[in-house]
Design a protein around this motif. Structure first.
Motif, PDB file in Angstrom:
ATOM      1  N   VAL A  14     -10.798   0.759  -1.417  1.00  0.00           N
ATOM      2  CA  VAL A  14     -11.186   2.051  -1.972  1.00  0.00           C
ATOM      3  C   VAL A  14     -12.706   2.136  -2.118  1.00  0.00           C
ATOM      4  O   VAL A  14     -13.317   3.165  -1.788  1.00  0.00           O
ATOM      5  N   ALA A  15     -13.324   1.055  -2.577  1.00  0.00           N
ATOM      6  CA  ALA A  15     -14.777   1.066  -2.742  1.00  0.00           C
ATOM      7  C   ALA A  15     -15.491   1.191  -1.401  1.00  0.00           C
ATOM      8  O   ALA A  15     -16.465   1.938  -1.262  1.00  0.00           O
ATOM      9  N   TYR A  16     -15.012   0.449  -0.392  1.00  0.00           N
ATOM     10  CA  TYR A  16     -15.624   0.535   0.929  1.00  0.00           C
ATOM     11  C   TYR A  16     -15.502   1.954   1.489  1.00  0.00           C
ATOM     12  O   TYR A  16     -16.454   2.492   2.064  1.00  0.00           O
ATOM     13  N   ALA A  17     -14.309   2.524   1.365  1.00  0.00           N
ATOM     14  CA  ALA A  17     -14.074   3.852   1.929  1.00  0.00           C
ATOM     15  C   ALA A  17     -14.946   4.903   1.252  1.00  0.00           C
ATOM     16  O   ALA A  17     -15.413   5.853   1.904  1.00  0.00           O
ATOM     17  N   ALA A  18     -15.180   4.748  -0.048  1.00  0.00           N
ATOM     18  CA  ALA A  18     -16.036   5.692  -0.766  1.00  0.00           C
ATOM     19  C   ALA A  18     -17.501   5.528  -0.357  1.00  0.00           C
ATOM     20  O   ALA A  18     -18.229   6.515  -0.209  1.00  0.00           O
ATOM     21  N   ARG A  19     -17.923   4.286  -0.172  1.00  0.00           N
ATOM     22  CA  ARG A  19     -19.328   4.009   0.142  1.00  0.00           C
ATOM     23  C   ARG A  19     -19.658   4.308   1.608  1.00  0.00           C
ATOM     24  O   ARG A  19     -20.785   4.700   1.929  1.00  0.00           O
ATOM     25  N   LEU A  20     -18.684   4.100   2.507  1.00  0.00           N
ATOM     26  CA  LEU A  20     -18.911   4.300   3.940  1.00  0.00           C
ATOM     27  C   LEU A  20     -17.901   5.325   4.462  1.00  0.00           C
ATOM     28  O   LEU A  20     -16.921   4.977   5.147  1.00  0.00           O
ATOM     29  N   PRO A  21     -18.127   6.596   4.152  1.00  0.00           N
ATOM     30  CA  PRO A  21     -17.126   7.623   4.460  1.00  0.00           C
ATOM     31  C   PRO A  21     -16.982   7.929   5.937  1.00  0.00           C
ATOM     32  O   PRO A  21     -15.997   8.563   6.345  1.00  0.00           O
ATOM     33  N   GLY A  22     -17.935   7.506   6.764  1.00  0.00           N
ATOM     34  CA  GLY A  22     -17.831   7.757   8.193  1.00  0.00           C
ATOM     35  C   GLY A  22     -16.878   6.834   8.915  1.00  0.00           C
ATOM     36  O   GLY A  22     -16.566   7.058  10.092  1.00  0.00           O
ATOM     37  N   LEU A  23     -16.409   5.793   8.231  1.00  0.00           N
ATOM     38  CA  LEU A  23     -15.475   4.843   8.821  1.00  0.00           C
ATOM     39  C   LEU A  23     -14.053   5.148   8.380  1.00  0.00           C
ATOM     40  O   LEU A  23     -13.809   5.499   7.215  1.00  0.00           O
ATOM     41  N   ALA A  24     -13.114   4.990   9.295  1.00  0.00           N
ATOM     42  CA  ALA A  24     -11.691   5.078   8.970  1.00  0.00           C
ATOM     43  C   ALA A  24     -11.216   3.673   8.646  1.00  0.00           C
ATOM     44  O   ALA A  24     -11.191   2.800   9.522  1.00  0.00           O
ATOM     45  N   TRP A  25     -10.844   3.438   7.395  1.00  0.00           N
ATOM     46  CA  TRP A  25     -10.547   2.095   6.898  1.00  0.00           C
ATOM     47  C   TRP A  25      -9.059   1.778   7.007  1.00  0.00           C
ATOM     48  O   TRP A  25      -8.222   2.527   6.521  1.00  0.00           O
ATOM     49  N   GLN A  26      -8.766   0.634   7.626  1.00  0.00           N
ATOM     50  CA  GLN A  26      -7.395   0.138   7.758  1.00  0.00           C
ATOM     51  C   GLN A  26      -7.226  -1.118   6.910  1.00  0.00           C
ATOM     52  O   GLN A  26      -7.651  -2.195   7.299  1.00  0.00           O
ATOM     53  N   PRO A  27      -6.636  -1.000   5.705  1.00  0.00           N
ATOM     54  CA  PRO A  27      -6.360  -2.215   4.923  1.00  0.00           C
ATOM     55  C   PRO A  27      -5.166  -2.968   5.521  1.00  0.00           C
ATOM     56  O   PRO A  27      -4.318  -2.386   6.204  1.00  0.00           O
ATOM     57  N   SER A  28      -5.097  -4.262   5.218  1.00  0.00           N
ATOM     58  CA  SER A  28      -3.963  -5.066   5.677  1.00  0.00           C
ATOM     59  C   SER A  28      -3.695  -6.177   4.676  1.00  0.00           C
ATOM     60  O   SER A  28      -4.599  -6.641   3.979  1.00  0.00           O
ATOM     61  N   GLU A  29      -2.455  -6.585   4.621  1.00  0.00           N
ATOM     62  CA  GLU A  29      -2.043  -7.686   3.733  1.00  0.00           C
ATOM     63  C   GLU A  29      -0.718  -8.257   4.233  1.00  0.00           C
ATOM     64  O   GLU A  29      -0.080  -7.696   5.133  1.00  0.00           O
ATOM     65  N   VAL A  30      -0.314  -9.370   3.632  1.00  0.00           N
ATOM     66  CA  VAL A  30       0.948 -10.013   3.978  1.00  0.00           C
ATOM     67  C   VAL A  30       2.036  -9.664   2.973  1.00  0.00           C
ATOM     68  O   VAL A  30       3.133  -9.245   3.343  1.00  0.00           O
ATOM     69  N   GLU A  31       1.713  -9.805   1.680  1.00  0.00           N
ATOM     70  CA  GLU A  31       2.723  -9.654   0.640  1.00  0.00           C
ATOM     71  C   GLU A  31       2.982  -8.180   0.322  1.00  0.00           C
ATOM     72  O   GLU A  31       2.054  -7.382   0.177  1.00  0.00           O
ATOM     73  N   GLU A  32       4.260  -7.852   0.144  1.00  0.00           N
ATOM     74  CA  GLU A  32       4.630  -6.462  -0.131  1.00  0.00           C
ATOM     75  C   GLU A  32       4.050  -5.971  -1.445  1.00  0.00           C
ATOM     76  O   GLU A  32       3.646  -4.799  -1.558  1.00  0.00           O
ATOM     77  N   VAL A  33       3.966  -6.845  -2.457  1.00  0.00           N
ATOM     78  CA  VAL A  33       3.437  -6.406  -3.750  1.00  0.00           C
ATOM     79  C   VAL A  33       1.976  -5.996  -3.617  1.00  0.00           C
ATOM     80  O   VAL A  33       1.518  -5.052  -4.283  1.00  0.00           O
ATOM     81  N   ARG A  34       1.242  -6.653  -2.739  1.00  0.00           N
ATOM     82  CA  ARG A  34      -0.161  -6.287  -2.527  1.00  0.00           C
ATOM     83  C   ARG A  34      -0.267  -5.012  -1.678  1.00  0.00           C
ATOM     84  O   ARG A  34      -1.153  -4.182  -1.909  1.00  0.00           O
ATOM     85  N   LEU A  35       0.607  -4.865  -0.705  1.00  0.00           N
ATOM     86  CA  LEU A  35       0.637  -3.619   0.059  1.00  0.00           C
ATOM     87  C   LEU A  35       0.918  -2.437  -0.868  1.00  0.00           C
ATOM     88  O   LEU A  35       0.302  -1.367  -0.740  1.00  0.00           O
TER      89      LEU A  35
END
Length: 218
Positions: free
Chosen positions: A58-79
């Protein structure tokens, strides 16, 4: 990426409305955003590996709005936590998180054309073989001219340079002899071996280091 319970490696509070909270992520968020503002492309596709709670995404996406951010994780609780943070933020440049094990072969071909890949505080929690595989796959996923930013604690020329690092590295190795701090020179060699060029090695707060590598443009 194998899920390991590593004492002292991270501190994540119980979820509130699905949102996990990591104090370490809150502490380093601003400095990471400042770093990315300096070295990241202004536009394009950005993949965050091992996104954790979603605080950074969320912080990256707010600071760099020109980029389309794709988060990723392994664990469902973190997703779930990433989805909760992203939904609360209202930001439209955060894509739905994907389940991705960054240490396994093949994911780079499945996520090609990335202009930026970011990895924070993971290399010391995985084995050397896993770290090398991750770097190879990240190189495969980068578009020509794309950049790979790695951040975390490292050995410096084979040495641990603070009492805190010596204690943490020892605790990691005692828990699992295959993990622990990676040497900065070794990681740079692995980046070069994957076809990437090191652009910068940046000293960061709390004795951390950021390595910025680039996939040479064709």
């Amino acid at each position: 990426m194998p899920v390991r319970s590593v004492p002292g490696a991270s501190s994540v509070a119980a979820p509130e409305d699905g949102k996990l909270f990591a104090p370490a992520a809150a502490r380093n968020c601003d400095v990471l955003c400042d770093l990315l503002a300096e070295v990241a492309p202004a536009t394009g596709r950005a993949l965050e590996l091992a996104s954790g709670t979603g605080q950074h995404a969320v912080a990256y996406a707010a600071r760099l709005p020109g980029l389309a951010w794709q988060p990723s994780e392994v664990e469902e609780v973190r997703l779930d936590s990433i989805r909760a943070y992203a939904g609360e933020s209202g930001l439209r440049n955060i894509l739905p998180p994907v389940q991705l094990d960054a240490t396994t072969p093949g994911w780079g071909a499945a996520h090609p054309g990335q202009d930026l890949i970011v990895l924070v505080n993971l290399l010391h929690l995985i084995s050397e073989d896993e770290a090398r595989a991750l770097i190879r796959e990240a190189a495969a996923a980068l578009a020509p001219g794309g950049r790979f930013v790695l951040y975390g604690p490292f050995l410096r020329g084979g040495e641990l340079t603070s009492d805190g690092d010596r204690a943490f590295h020892a605790a990691l190795c005692a828990h699992d002899p295959e993990i622990g701090y990676k040497d900065d020179f070794d990681v740079i060699d692995w980046l070069h071996g994957a076809g990437l060029e090191l652009l910068h090695a940046v000293e960061m707060p709390a004795n951390n280091l950021a390595l910025i590598a680039e996939n040479p443009a064709i």
